[in-house]
Design an enzyme around this catalytic site. Structure first.
Site, PDB file in Angstrom:
ATOM      1  N   GLY A  70       0.813  -1.214   0.000  1.00 36.85           N
ATOM      2  CA  GLY A  70       0.000   0.000   0.000  1.00 36.85           C
ATOM      3  C   GLY A  70       0.845   1.262   0.000  1.00 36.85           C
ATOM      4  N   CYS A 324       1.793   2.100  13.065  1.00 34.61           N
ATOM      5  CA  CYS A 324       2.939   2.892  12.622  1.00 34.61           C
ATOM      6  C   CYS A 324       3.342   3.918  13.659  1.00 34.61           C
ATOM      7  CB  CYS A 324       2.597   3.621  11.329  1.00 34.61           C
ATOM      8  SG  CYS A 324       1.749   2.564  10.172  1.00 34.61           S
TER       9      CYS A 324
HETATM   10  C1  LIG Z   1      -1.669  -0.516   6.022  1.00 35.50           C
HETATM   11  C2  LIG Z   1      -2.001   0.740   5.317  1.00 35.50           C
HETATM   12  C3  LIG Z   1      -1.126   1.306   4.383  1.00 35.50           C
HETATM   13  C4  LIG Z   1       0.231   0.733   4.108  1.00 35.50           C
HETATM   14  O1  LIG Z   1       0.171  -0.503   3.420  1.00 35.50           O
HETATM   15  P1  LIG Z   1       1.478  -1.444   3.409  1.00 35.50           P
HETATM   16  O2  LIG Z   1       1.126  -2.527   2.461  1.00 35.50           O
HETATM   17  O3  LIG Z   1       1.655  -1.927   4.795  1.00 35.50           O
HETATM   18  O4  LIG Z   1       2.597  -0.606   2.922  1.00 35.50           O
HETATM   19  C5  LIG Z   1      -1.511   2.454   3.731  1.00 35.50           C
HETATM   20  N1  LIG Z   1      -2.709   3.032   3.983  1.00 35.50           N
HETATM   21  C6  LIG Z   1      -3.584   2.520   4.869  1.00 35.50           C
HETATM   22  C7  LIG Z   1      -4.892   3.195   5.074  1.00 35.50           C
HETATM   23  C8  LIG Z   1      -3.254   1.361   5.570  1.00 35.50           C
HETATM   24  O5  LIG Z   1      -4.119   0.879   6.458  1.00 35.50           O
END
Ligand SMILES: *Cc1c(COP(=O)(O)O)cnc(C)c1O
Length: 396
Positions: A70, A324
């Site tokens: 993400g 995070c």
């Molecule tokens: C978990 C998350 C991300 C990051 O995704 P990753 O695959 O862990 O890099 C970004 N945006 C939101 C809303 C998330 O919940």
């Protein structure tokens, strides 16, 4: 009892996803760019995964780019829109105050480059409106990026309406849909979405893989230079096992979405009702426009960290908000964005459910949270001052 209630941080992989990956770590190990048969089998697998994912999102296969997750998808979408804007002398971007850091930190970087960033205020119920977006759009706006569903408080934004405003005014619209994909119905065409980020590990797929939907005709900027993979938009040999696991997990999630969504929402509402009995607590985020599995409360007079540790002792694996920011002493930017005062934003608890959560587990969690909150308040000087009337309660 052991209860995993941190599904917004990550989910357990489904059996279907694991099984879909195994052949690609064993017999079908070729490089999809190779011309021989072993490579071509891998290439066919990726092509099919791309098509199946596109079907789940309502777009075409060539509009899906595989990424490392993400965060990368968010970075690439936002940077690409910024470069497109820059070429037309449009350097204004609109977002919200409660985005994920993958979005906020990318915007901060662009701000240092001379972009102007407007972060919309979030209403106390955890929602932004299409009207707010419309009012903020200027002739030099190149991008609107608003998250589909918030990762801490689970509120679902009016994405289709925001998309319609953007389309009407000719501004690109990106949504970080990492918390929503696989959990609520999404159709990028019907919802006027130009770019959408998703991540496999939030819907029972593997970690370290995700995708960016990008509407045909929008030129992406590469974050990673190298080979011509992903039609030149993202270099590097494809992580085929992970991609196969992601496609299988998404198909499975979409096939069972109605049934799972209804069942999980009912558990969520039972949990919310139970925790609402605790005095001087408040539900964060609108109760209706909310992800099926998200429950988030603030309790006055306690520290979220102590709450989490004591719940862990009782076998309940929860979170104070975002994985995070845990470990930092600052209260959540999301809770501050919806106007929670510092003193109660510290006492937050997020419980996020899945299709594996049972009614028995919900009832156990309600009792566990009640007991732990009462215990912590019993030894909290902050609570004593509230009860003695030395300080004022901010909740009922
Ligand atoms: C978990 C998350 C991300 C990051 O995704 P990753 O695959 O862990 O890099 C970004 N945006 C939101 C809303 C998330 O919940």
């Amino acid at each position: 009892m052991e209860i995993y209630a941190d599904n917004a941080a990550t989910t357990k992989m489904s059996k279907t996803a694991i099984e879909a990956m195994l052949p690609y770590m064993d017999e079908i190990y070729g490089n999809p760019s190779s011309l021989h048969s072993v490579g071509q089998s891998a290439n066919e697998a990726i092509t099919s995964a791309r098509k199946r994912m596109a079907d789940c999102l309502g777009c075409d296969a060539d509009e899906i780019i595989f990424t490392s997750g993400g965060s990368e998808a968010d970075n690439q979408a936002i940077v690409s829109a910024a470069r497109i804007g820059q070429n037309k002398d449009k350097k204004h971007i609109i977002s919200t105050a409660f985005e994920h850091h993958a979005v906020l930190h990318t915007l901060e970087k662009l701000k240092k480059e001379g972009f102007e960033i407007t972060l919309l205020d979030v209403h106390e119920n955890g929602l932004v409106s299409a009207q707010q977006v419309s009012d903020a759009i200027r002739p030099d706006t190149c991008l609107v990026t608003v998250m589909y569903a918030n990762n801490e408080i689970g509120t679902i934004q009016p994405i289709e309406e925001i998309g319609a405003v953007c389309r009407d005014k000719g501004v690109l619209f990106h949504t970080d849909a990492v918390q929503a994909v696989g959990h609520v119905p999404i159709n990028v065409r019907e919802q006027n979405i130009d770019m959408l980020s998703l991540s496999a590990h939030k819907f029972h797929g593997p970690k370290g893989v995700g995708a960016l939907y990008v509407k045909r005709g929008i030129r992406l900027t590469n974050l990673i230079e190298g080979g011509a993979q992903e039609r030149g938009r993202r270099a590097g040999t494809e992580n085929i096992p992970a991609i196969m696991g992601m496609a299988a997990a998404l198909e499975e999630a979409c096939a069972h979405m109605d049934k799972n969504g209804a069942a999980i929402s009912a558990l969520r509402d039972r949990l919310i009702a139970g925790l609402s009995e605790i005095p001087h607590g408040v539900l964060n985020g609108d109760a209706k426009h909310r992800l099926p599995g998200n429950v988030n409360f603030c309790f006055e007079g306690i520290e979220g960290e102590s709450l989490l540790l004591l719940l862990d002792d009782k076998g309940v694996y929860a979170s104070s908000g975002s994985a995070c920011t845990s470990g930092s002493l600052d209260p959540s930017h999301v809770l501050l964005a919806i106007g929670r005062p510092h003193e109660i934003a510290h006492g937050s608890l997020r419980l996020t459910l899945s299709e594996e959560t049972s009614t028995e587990e919900i009832d156990y969690m309600i009792q566990a949270v009640k007991d732990v909150v009462e215990y912590l308040r019993g030894m909290s000087p902050v609570w004593r001052d509230l009860v003695n009337g030395k300080n004022k309660f901010v909740t009922k």
